[in-house]
Design a protein around this motif. Structure first.
Motif, PDB file in Angstrom:
ATOM      1  N   SER A 197       3.064   6.822  10.086  1.00  0.00           N
ATOM      2  CA  SER A 197       2.733   5.348   9.886  1.00  0.00           C
ATOM      3  C   SER A 197       2.901   4.773   8.323  1.00  0.00           C
ATOM      4  CB  SER A 197       1.464   4.885  10.354  1.00  0.00           C
ATOM      5  OG  SER A 197       0.193   5.524   9.724  1.00  0.00           O
ATOM      6  N   ALA A 198       2.242   5.845   7.442  1.00  0.00           N
ATOM      7  CA  ALA A 198       2.340   5.376   6.177  1.00  0.00           C
ATOM      8  C   ALA A 198       3.844   5.407   5.495  1.00  0.00           C
ATOM      9  CB  ALA A 198       1.747   6.575   5.271  1.00  0.00           C
ATOM     10  N   ARG A 199       4.800   6.216   6.177  1.00  0.00           N
ATOM     11  CA  ARG A 199       6.042   6.370   5.877  1.00  0.00           C
ATOM     12  C   ARG A 199       6.686   4.797   6.230  1.00  0.00           C
ATOM     13  NH1 ARG A 199      10.750   6.824   8.326  1.00  0.00           N
ATOM     14  NH2 ARG A 199       9.827   7.457  10.373  1.00  0.00           N
ATOM     15  N   ILE A 200       6.486   4.424   7.166  1.00  0.00           N
ATOM     16  CA  ILE A 200       7.099   3.269   8.104  1.00  0.00           C
ATOM     17  C   ILE A 200       6.524   1.992   7.051  1.00  0.00           C
ATOM     18  CG2 ILE A 200       6.979   1.417   9.943  1.00  0.00           C
ATOM     19  CD1 ILE A 200       8.780   4.067  10.443  1.00  0.00           C
ATOM     20  N   VAL A 201       5.492   1.936   6.696  1.00  0.00           N
ATOM     21  CA  VAL A 201       4.858   0.803   5.956  1.00  0.00           C
ATOM     22  C   VAL A 201       5.504   0.822   4.508  1.00  0.00           C
ATOM     23  CG1 VAL A 201       2.906   0.036   4.775  1.00  0.00           C
ATOM     24  CG2 VAL A 201       2.654   0.608   7.234  1.00  0.00           C
ATOM     25  N   VAL A 204       9.058  -0.198   4.918  1.00  0.00           N
ATOM     26  CA  VAL A 204       9.389  -1.677   4.907  1.00  0.00           C
ATOM     27  C   VAL A 204       9.193  -2.459   3.513  1.00  0.00           C
ATOM     28  CG1 VAL A 204       8.383  -3.738   5.962  1.00  0.00           C
ATOM     29  CG2 VAL A 204       8.578  -1.722   7.416  1.00  0.00           C
ATOM     30  N   GLU A 205       8.139  -1.960   2.775  1.00  0.00           N
ATOM     31  CA  GLU A 205       7.832  -2.633   1.732  1.00  0.00           C
ATOM     32  C   GLU A 205       8.739  -2.355   0.647  1.00  0.00           C
ATOM     33  OE1 GLU A 205       3.917  -1.513   0.537  1.00  0.00           O
ATOM     34  OE2 GLU A 205       2.833  -2.769   2.083  1.00  0.00           O
ATOM     35  N   SER A 206       9.521  -1.004   0.581  1.00  0.00           N
ATOM     36  CA  SER A 206      10.420  -0.821  -0.450  1.00  0.00           C
ATOM     37  C   SER A 206      11.651  -1.426  -0.103  1.00  0.00           C
ATOM     38  CB  SER A 206      10.651   0.566  -0.602  1.00  0.00           C
ATOM     39  OG  SER A 206      11.039   1.081   0.693  1.00  0.00           O
ATOM     40  N   THR A 207      12.036  -1.814   1.291  1.00  0.00           N
ATOM     41  CA  THR A 207      13.356  -2.653   1.370  1.00  0.00           C
ATOM     42  C   THR A 207      13.137  -4.020   1.127  1.00  0.00           C
ATOM     43  OG1 THR A 207      13.571  -1.178   3.493  1.00  0.00           O
ATOM     44  CG2 THR A 207      14.690  -3.156   3.633  1.00  0.00           C
ATOM     45  N   LEU A 208      11.870  -4.636   1.381  1.00  0.00           N
ATOM     46  CA  LEU A 208      11.696  -5.993   0.997  1.00  0.00           C
ATOM     47  C   LEU A 208      11.623  -6.121  -0.554  1.00  0.00           C
ATOM     48  CD1 LEU A 208       8.610  -6.876   3.192  1.00  0.00           C
ATOM     49  CD2 LEU A 208      10.872  -7.780   3.374  1.00  0.00           C
ATOM     50  N   GLN A 209      11.130  -5.153  -1.456  1.00  0.00           N
ATOM     51  CA  GLN A 209      11.291  -5.155  -2.726  1.00  0.00           C
ATOM     52  C   GLN A 209      12.607  -4.957  -3.265  1.00  0.00           C
ATOM     53  OE1 GLN A 209       8.754  -1.946  -4.201  1.00  0.00           O
ATOM     54  NE2 GLN A 209       6.956  -2.921  -3.895  1.00  0.00           N
TER      55      GLN A 209
END
Length: 651
Positions: A197-201, A204-209
């Motif tokens: 779950s940490a990997r998914i979060v 997502v955040e790195s893709t948005l960044q």
């Protein structure tokens, strides 16, 4: 219209000299031919000379008239204007211009005799003269051309505002746009393996960044699953052209078969960040109300653009919101003097079933006056209505819109299975009621009801009947009987297509609750039975269909009284054909409009397609009505929209 006055061209002089030379040269071979050629040359030269004199006189008279129509200051300084000036005849021929006009537009060439249209962006002179001015673009430069009509023509002069237009564009390109982003299904991943779950979060955040960095935008994390990005208008336009590919990038982040999704609300068109942020919040609410996994852009009030929305809504496992809504609704009912329940026009089993369940609880549990507003003649749930009337004989349950009366400030109107005023059974009743509750499972539309004291819209729910069943179950001890339970269950069965579509854990829990309340599944099945004529017409529609891009499209010429119900059932049947992912049935209504009944198993979002056609609905069930068109024209338009939507979803 002449492009150039050929009589004034030096090429004519050269051509005339050559004619005389060739005539004299032919004397050696044939004197008679020489005399004939000389005669022709002299006549031609004379005609051209006469035309030239006439045109010069025309120029002189026109210019004299133009200058007379101008004031003394203009007559004195017109040739010294520090801006391009041109005098145009009635037919659009350029008859005079200053040197700056030639230098600016013609590379110093003489445009005399050319048509003025290329220099006014093909505007009509009469239009320019009446409007006074127009903004034009010539060779990449921006001008404002002013036009004055004279007795014999027009005078046009140009203001070069290229610098100001480019400055304005630069200002608009840098105008701040606020995007608020919600990680839709973050909770689903957090409850799994902590490491995964940490990997998914993080993904997502790195893709948005990365998306923000590539757009030269400001990225900020607001809370656990909310983010904000501030970008310029120019960068937003680039994302619009790319149809927000960030949605697809996020969907590529998966844990097993589950994909991550985000919803984005964007506020644009404001000069300050506060207004843009408020617009972004409203846009995000709209995106979530439509099921998430999409972008909603808000520029002006009630003006939205949508991108994405190809995946289904995520089922919400928590029932906290439902419990809060049930308590709020119970309080609103208790404070009312009477309650009216109303659904959409051409009500179906879901709409009527949910209404019957709510009416029973309000009238028996809360001991309040309550009636269901319905046009029985146009309802597609007549079998259910007749069944309830028979089982609850002696009770007044249904009333027509014309029978509604005694609406007071304390009257409560509960709207089920729709959330837009245009689709209501009686919009007049809605306009008279000041206290409104909305319960719906369709994706949120732009023109939604905004004055509701309770606005419960849940696109992940299978049906309005499922939502009402949950709400009723939280209202404490209620007097729900087998009749109302069967009505509610029939609505769930209809919209889930016998528990196949949009069926989640909460759908089965609602069905189990109704079964405990003595709902009889055999009775429910009878509500879906057809007579022999309806059955034949339904399969006639199916047999006349054609498959285009995975979509079954059928046109029916039938005018049977229940054509709306037959078409809806035929659209469901078409989905049983192999390699058909969506179905569309076109039929005429009594007023001549063309209706489309659309169905899908989820791979193709028919709501988006129907919205393009001017309608709406749900991802798996939608409709549209087109007026002043034939069925053939609507079919052609529908195929075009389907191809556009499928092309966008594949990119």
């Amino acid at each position: 219209m002449r492009k150039k006055i050929w009589t004034l061209s030096p090429w004519f002089i050269i051509f005339s000299v050559l004619m005389f030379g060739m005539s004299l040269a032919s004397y050696r071979y044939n004197p008679y031919l020489c005399y004939i050629e000389l005669g022709v040359s002299v006549v031609s030269a004379g005609i051209v000379f006469a035309v030239s004199l006439h045109f010069k006189r025309y120029l002189k008279n026109t210019l004299r008239s133009v200058f007379k129509s101008l004031n003394s200051a203009d007559r004195k300084f017109i040739e010294k204007y520090k801006m391009p000036v041109v005098v145009v005849g009635e037919k659009g021929d350029i008859i005079w211009n200053n040197s700056l006009f030639s230098k600016t537009f013609c590379n110093v060439k003489n445009p005399l005799g050319e048509n003025i249209k290329p220099y006014i962006s093909d505007n009509e002179l009469d239009f320019l003269a009446s409007a006074g001015y127009a903004d034009i673009t010539v060779d990449g430069k921006f001008f404002t051309v002013y036009c004055v009509k004279t007795n014999v023509g027009y005078v046009c002069y140009y203001i070069d505002n290229t610098y100001y237009k480019k400055s304005l564009k630069s200002f608009r390109d840098a105008q701040p746009c606020v995007a608020i982003i919600l990680f839709d299904n973050r909770e689903d991943f957090v409850n799994d393996n902590e490491e995964e779950s940490a990997r998914i979060v993080i993904s997502v955040e790195s893709t948005l960044q990365k998306w923000a960095a590539n757009s030269s935008s400001l990225y900020k994390k607001l809370s656990g699953n909310r983010y904000m990005i501030i970008m310029g208008e120019k960068e937003l336009e680039k994302n619009i052209e790319a149809k927000f590919s960030i949605l697809k990038d996020i969907r590529n982040i998966k844990l097993g078969s589950r994909a991550a999704t985000i919803s984005i609300g964007v506020g644009r068109g404001s000069t300050n960040l506060k207004d843009s942020e408020l617009k972004a919040r409203s846009a995000l609410e709209m995106a979530l109300g439509r099921g998430g996994d999409q972008v909603a852009i808000m520029r002006d009030r009630d003006s939205y653009e949508f991108f994405g929305g190809v995946s289904g809504g995520v089922e919400k496992m928590s029932k906290v919101r439902t419990r809060v809504i049930a308590n709020t609704l119970a309080k609103a009912i208790a404070e009312s003097d009477r309650v009216y329940i109303m659904g959409h026009r051409f009500s179906d089993l879901d709409c009527v079933g949910a209404s019957i369940g709510m009416q029973r609880v309000i009238s028996h549990t809360f001991k309040k006056y309550s009636r269901i507003i319905i046009d029985e003649e146009r309802s597609m749930a007549s079998m259910l209505i007749n069944y309830v009337k028979q089982e609850r004989e002696g009770e007044e349950i249904f009333i027509s819109p014309k029978e509604v009366k005694n609406i007071t400030p304390k009257t409560l109107l509960i709207i089920l299975d729709t959330h837009t005023p245009d689709f209501l059974e009686s919009e007049e009743t809605y306009n008279k009621c000041s206290r409104v509750v909305v319960i719906d499972h369709h994706r949120k539309m732009v023109n939604y009801i905004k004055n509701a004291i309770v606005f419960c819209i849940e696109p992940s729910a299978s049906s309005a009947s499922e939502m009402c069943t949950e709400i009723i179950s939280y209202m404490g001890d209620n007097d729900l009987t087998a009749v109302e339970s069967e009505a509610l269950l029939s609505g769930i069965v209809l919209d889930t297509k016998n528990f196949v579509m949009k069926t989640g854990v909460r759908t089965f829990e609602a069905a189990a609750y109704l079964r405990k309340k003595a709902a009889n599944t055999v009775t429910v099945k009878r509500f879906f039975s057809d007579n022999i004529e309806t059955y034949k017409e339904k399969y006639n529609i199916v047999s006349n269909s054609e498959i285009i891009s995975g979509c079954a499209i059928s046109i029916t010429e039938s005018q049977v009284p229940n054509i709306r119900l037959v078409s809806a059932q035929a659209a469901d049947e078409l989905l049983l054909i192999t390699d058909v992912y969506a179905s569309f049935v076109l039929f005429n209504t009594p007023d001549g409009a063309v209706n489309i009944s659309a169905r899908s198993y989820g791979k193709i979002n028919v709501q988006i397609i129907m919205e393009k056609m001017g309608g709406g609905g749900h991802q798996n069930m939608a409709a549209a009505q087109i007026k002043n068109c034939t069925k053939a024209q609507v079919k052609e338009q529908l195929i075009k929209v389907i191809n556009e939507i499928l092309s966008d979803s594949n990119n």
